[in-house]
Design a protein around this motif. Sequence first.
Motif, PDB file in Angstrom:
ATOM      1  N   ILE A 250       0.911  -1.516  -0.187  1.00 25.07           N
ATOM      2  CA  ILE A 250       0.292  -0.151  -0.305  1.00 25.07           C
ATOM      3  C   ILE A 250       0.608   1.076  -0.008  1.00 25.07           C
ATOM      4  CG2 ILE A 250      -1.230   0.813   1.568  1.00 25.07           C
ATOM      5  CD1 ILE A 250      -3.151  -1.012   2.378  1.00 25.07           C
ATOM      6  N   HIS A 421      -6.593  -1.381   1.959  1.00 21.89           N
ATOM      7  CA  HIS A 421      -6.368  -0.235   0.753  1.00 21.89           C
ATOM      8  C   HIS A 421      -8.029   1.242   1.287  1.00 21.89           C
ATOM      9  CE1 HIS A 421      -6.641   1.731  -3.300  1.00 21.89           C
ATOM     10  NE2 HIS A 421      -5.597   0.883  -2.734  1.00 21.89           N
ATOM     11  N   GLU A 585      -6.799   4.525  -8.011  1.00 22.07           N
ATOM     12  CA  GLU A 585      -6.301   2.897  -7.430  1.00 22.07           C
ATOM     13  C   GLU A 585      -7.974   2.535  -7.215  1.00 22.07           C
ATOM     14  OE1 GLU A 585      -3.276   4.279  -3.731  1.00 22.07           O
ATOM     15  OE2 GLU A 585      -1.753   4.092  -5.296  1.00 22.07           O
TER      16      GLU A 585
END
Length: 610
Positions: A250, A421, A585
Motif C-alpha cells: 500500500i 486499502h 487506485e
Amino acid sequence: MTETIDRQAQTGELAGPNWGLTKFLDPLRIPPVIRPHSWWHHEMITIPMVTKTQRLHSQLPPSKLWTYAGEFPGPTIEVRSGKRLRISWNNDIEGKIPLVAVQGPAGTNPSDRPGRELDRKDYKIIDGVADLPAWTVVHLHGARTNAGNDGWAHNANLAGTSQLTEHDNVQQAMPLWYHDHAMAITRFNVHTGLAGMYLVRDDEEDALGLPGGDHEIPLIIADRNLDRDPATGALTGQLLYKVGDVGGGILLPFTGPFTTVNGVIWPHLDVDARWYRFRLLNASNARFYTLNLVDEKGVPQNDAVRLIGTDGGLLPAPAPLPARTGQYPGGLTVAPAERFDLLIDFSRFKGQKLRLTNLDPDLGTVEPDLMEFRVENRNRHDSFRLPEKVSKSYVRLKHGSTLPEKHDHVWIALLLNKDGHPEMWDLEELSTPDPGGDGIIQLQDPTASPPKLRTFRRIGKLFDDTTGIFLEHDGWAVWNILHVADGGPAHPIHIHLTEFQALFRKHFTTTFSSRDERTTRPIGSVNPQTGKPDPIDDLPLEKYEEGWKDTFIVKPGEWVSVAGGFGGGTGEFMYHCHILDHEDEGMMRPFVVHPKEVAKFHHHGGHHHG
C-alpha cells in the motif's frame, strides 16, 4: 526580509525546511486570461497541450512540464453564463511523461523530503511510469454538461489527436477548473502541470461591484517534489513523484515539500492597500491545507478575510473563516479540488507584510508558508464596501420545504478493505433485515420517521463493476455518504455534473469489520458493553458549508448528506475521491442520468433509488 536557508555544500545535503531556496523571492505569476465571448461571435477556442520548461523558482533549473497552452497552471478561461463555448483540446505533447516516480522503503513516509536519498539504494522506481505516453482527457470540473463533454476517464487521446467539448455554461457565476482525468493515470498527468481555472460570470455577480481587474487574482495551490543530483545534492528541477510505502504493497498518496502558488514556489505579491478578491483552488493531488492569514509576528489576521463563495457559486452572505476551537487551529480547511472565493481587506495593513500560511496539524516538517503579501505604505481610495448580502438568488435546501418532496436517495460507503486499502462502494437498500454474506452495511437511521433499521448491500466497488446508480434527468437526489472505516484518511468526494448543498454532517461509532467486509452490528444500534445505543451525533456545519459545492470532505466515522438537482445533462458520469491516488487506485464509480421517459424501457442490473 526574505528568508534564505543556504545549502550545506560540505555534506551534499540541503537544510530543511526550505532546502536551499529563498522564500518569497519571486513574484506571483498570474495566468493569462482567455475571454472567448469578448471577441466578435467567437464561440470556439483551441487549447493545445504542449511540453514546456518552466522555472518553479528562480534559484532552480527549469522543470520539464506538460501544460495547457504552454502555461502551468493553464490559462484562466472566462465565460458568460448561458454562452455556449466549444473547445478543441489538441494533444500536441511530445515525448514520454516528464516524471521520475519512486517509492520509499516499506514502513516509511519520505514524501516530505526533496529528492531521493543520495545513495538512492532504498528507493524503488515505480514500474511503468516512465513509459507512459501522453494519453489525456480533459474534465471541466463543476460543469453542467452532457456526458460526452465531461471527460470520461476511458476516453483519453494520444498525441496527435484532439478532444472536442461543448459547454452551454447554463449555470450561475462560479469557479470551475479543468484538469486531466485519464483512467488510472490522472495522478501522474495532473502532476505534470495539466490544470487550469475556468470562471463563469453572470449579472448577479456583476451587480455586486466586487474587486476586479488587477484586484481579482486566482491562487492555484499545488505541492510538488523535485529530484536532487546524486553527486552534489543540488535540486535539479526534475519533477519527482515520490511516495511512501506503509507496507503490504500500500503506497501513500503523494505529498511534496514544495508548495507552488500559480506555478511558483513560495511567491510574493505586491498589493494595494484596499480590498482584493482571490479565487482559491487546491489543485494538489492529496494535500489538505488549513489556511490562515498571519502578520510578521505570526499572529492570525483572519478578521480581514471574508468568504463569499464556494465551488458552486456565491454564498448568501459573507462568512468569516472558522475560529480556533480546542486543539483545532482555526482557519479555512481546503481539500483537493475545493474552490473558495475570498475577499481580503489590505487597507488595515499599510506598509506591512502578511503571509498565507498552512496550519494543518498533519503538515509535519513541510514549510507552512505558501506566499507573502506586501502591502503598499500609502492610503488608497477604495469604493468597494463589503455587502451584507451576496447572492440574492440563493435558497437553502431543507427537507419538507425547499428540497422537492420527490427525490431519490443514493447511499455510498467509504472504507478500508481487509488489506488496509481505501475503497468506495455504492449500495442498494434491502428489505431483508440481514441477508448474510459480505458487503453489508447496516444503519439505525435516526432521520427516518419513525427511526428504522436500514440494510444495504454492495453493488460495486471498482469502476468497471456493474453500474449501480440510475437517476432521472431534471430530478433531485440526496446522496448519503458513510465513512465507515475505523481510522484512515478523510476523503474529498466529488460528484460530477451538478452542485449540492450539505444537509447535515453526523458522527457515529463505526462497527465495520474489514475482515468480513460488513458491519458487525448496525451503526447506531445497542452497544452490548454499555447496553445503550451508540449515538449518531449532529456535527455543526460551517456557514460556508451551506453553500453550493461539488466536493465534500468526509472524515472517518462521518455521515454526510448532500442534495442536488440533476438537470445539467444526461449520460454516464463519475463520482470519486479527489485524492488522485485514491481515484486512480479504485475509488471511482459511474452513475447514469437519463430521461424518465427512457428509464422505464431501460433494463439494467443496477437500481433506481427512491
